[in-house]
Design a protein around this motif. Structure first.
Motif, PDB file in Angstrom:
ATOM      1  N   VAL A   1       0.840  -1.208   0.000  1.00  0.00           N
ATOM      2  CA  VAL A   1       0.000   0.000   0.000  1.00  0.00           C
ATOM      3  C   VAL A   1       0.873   1.255   0.000  1.00  0.00           C
ATOM      4  CG1 VAL A   1      -1.649   1.326   1.389  1.00  0.00           C
ATOM      5  CG2 VAL A   1      -2.007  -1.120   1.025  1.00  0.00           C
TER       6      VAL A   1
ATOM      7  N   MET B   1       2.188   1.678  -3.408  1.00  0.00           N
ATOM      8  CA  MET B   1       1.132   2.003  -4.374  1.00  0.00           C
ATOM      9  C   MET B   1       0.717   3.472  -4.301  1.00  0.00           C
ATOM     10  SD  MET B   1      -0.878   0.940  -6.784  1.00  0.00           S
ATOM     11  CE  MET B   1      -1.134  -0.803  -6.749  1.00  0.00           C
ATOM     12  N   PHE B   2       0.683   4.014  -3.112  1.00  0.00           N
ATOM     13  CA  PHE B   2       0.106   5.348  -2.956  1.00  0.00           C
ATOM     14  C   PHE B   2       1.119   6.447  -2.660  1.00  0.00           C
ATOM     15  CE2 PHE B   2      -3.466   2.496  -2.084  1.00  0.00           C
ATOM     16  CZ  PHE B   2      -4.325   2.953  -3.060  1.00  0.00           C
ATOM     17  N   THR B   3       2.382   6.138  -2.740  1.00  0.00           N
ATOM     18  CA  THR B   3       3.381   7.179  -2.519  1.00  0.00           C
ATOM     19  C   THR B   3       3.807   7.762  -3.845  1.00  0.00           C
ATOM     20  OG1 THR B   3       4.183   6.067  -0.546  1.00  0.00           O
ATOM     21  CG2 THR B   3       5.615   7.707  -1.526  1.00  0.00           C
ATOM     22  N   VAL B   4       3.681   9.076  -3.950  1.00  0.00           N
ATOM     23  CA  VAL B   4       4.129   9.795  -5.136  1.00  0.00           C
ATOM     24  C   VAL B   4       5.205  10.762  -4.665  1.00  0.00           C
ATOM     25  CG1 VAL B   4       3.466  11.371  -6.972  1.00  0.00           C
ATOM     26  CG2 VAL B   4       1.875   9.614  -6.202  1.00  0.00           C
TER      27      VAL B   4
ATOM     28  N   PRO C   1       4.384  -2.404  -6.712  1.00  0.00           N
ATOM     29  CA  PRO C   1       3.444  -1.523  -7.422  1.00  0.00           C
ATOM     30  C   PRO C   1       4.093  -0.767  -8.587  1.00  0.00           C
ATOM     31  CG  PRO C   1       3.150  -1.295  -5.067  1.00  0.00           C
ATOM     32  CD  PRO C   1       4.370  -2.142  -5.269  1.00  0.00           C
ATOM     33  N   SER C   2       5.281  -0.235  -8.370  1.00  0.00           N
ATOM     34  CA  SER C   2       5.972   0.477  -9.457  1.00  0.00           C
ATOM     35  C   SER C   2       6.288  -0.469 -10.602  1.00  0.00           C
ATOM     36  CB  SER C   2       7.265   1.107  -8.940  1.00  0.00           C
ATOM     37  OG  SER C   2       6.978   2.061  -7.957  1.00  0.00           O
TER      38      SER C   2
ATOM     39  N   LEU D   1       4.766   7.950   5.533  1.00  0.00           N
ATOM     40  CA  LEU D   1       3.824   6.832   5.498  1.00  0.00           C
ATOM     41  C   LEU D   1       4.386   5.601   6.207  1.00  0.00           C
ATOM     42  CD1 LEU D   1       2.433   7.030   1.859  1.00  0.00           C
ATOM     43  CD2 LEU D   1       1.205   7.462   3.959  1.00  0.00           C
TER      44      LEU D   1
END
Length: 182
Positions: free
Chosen positions: A12, A15-18, A95-96, A27
């Motif tokens: 997670v 997936m959600f870290t930009v 995720p990346s 996070l």
């Protein structure tokens, strides 16, 4: 059970870290310290310090060390701790990897499409412009390039544009020229 928690937590986060590894740190800290209570603030701070000193992206390094420490705190043997490191690291990177793999599939599927080719052709100068803008922002009066640097830049530009010089050779030649000139 701890492996599943490690995997889902870091998946997670990945997936959600930009914004890269430093954006991940808050996070990771929230999940590892506050939500799961796997580590205290002191241990997490130590992990961040070690992650900064270790070669590689800080977010991935932090995930690796957290995965190890979480299992070490349970009294697990070294092999199991290494599996924890591997689990957290793979979860934060996955995720990346999936996104890039999907983009490659899209690219190969639409590579011959005229609209897609036109969009990609339009993006190339935009990317060059963004890189150039970043370089211009970094030029300050303290580090303004002198005439030798401009000559090296010009030579590398001309050699790569018209001479089709391999970029690796250009970097090595620029480094050697820089050592000799400075």
């Amino acid at each position: 059970m701890i492996f599943i928690e490690l995997f889902t937590t870091f998946f997670v986060i990945g997936m959600f870290t930009v914004g890269g590894g430093y954006a991940m740190l808050s996070l990771i800290q929230a999940q590892v310290v506050s939500v799961h209570g796997w580590l205290d603030e002191g241990a997490f701070t130590d992990i961040v310090a070690i992650s900064q000193m270790t070669p590689g992206p800080i977010g991935i390094n932090c995930a690796t060390y957290v995965g190890y420490d979480v299992l070490a705190a349970t009294g697990a043997n070294e092999f199991v701790c290494i599996l924890g490191s591997t689990t957290a690291t793979m979860a934060v990177v996955l995720p990346s990897f999936i996104i890039v793999l999907a983009l490659c599939k899209v690219y190969t599927k639409f590579a011959d499409n005229k609209i897609f080719t036109g969009v990609m052709s339009g993006l190339k100068p935009a990317v060059v412009g963004m890189i150039g803008a970043a370089a211009v922002v970094l030029i300050t009066p303290e580090n303004f390039p002198d005439w030798k640097s401009w000559i090296l830049f010009g030579a590398a530009f001309i050699a790569s544009l018209w001479g089709r010089l391999n970029p690796i050779i250009a970097i090595i030649a620029g480094g050697v020229a820089g050592v000799l000139l400075y």
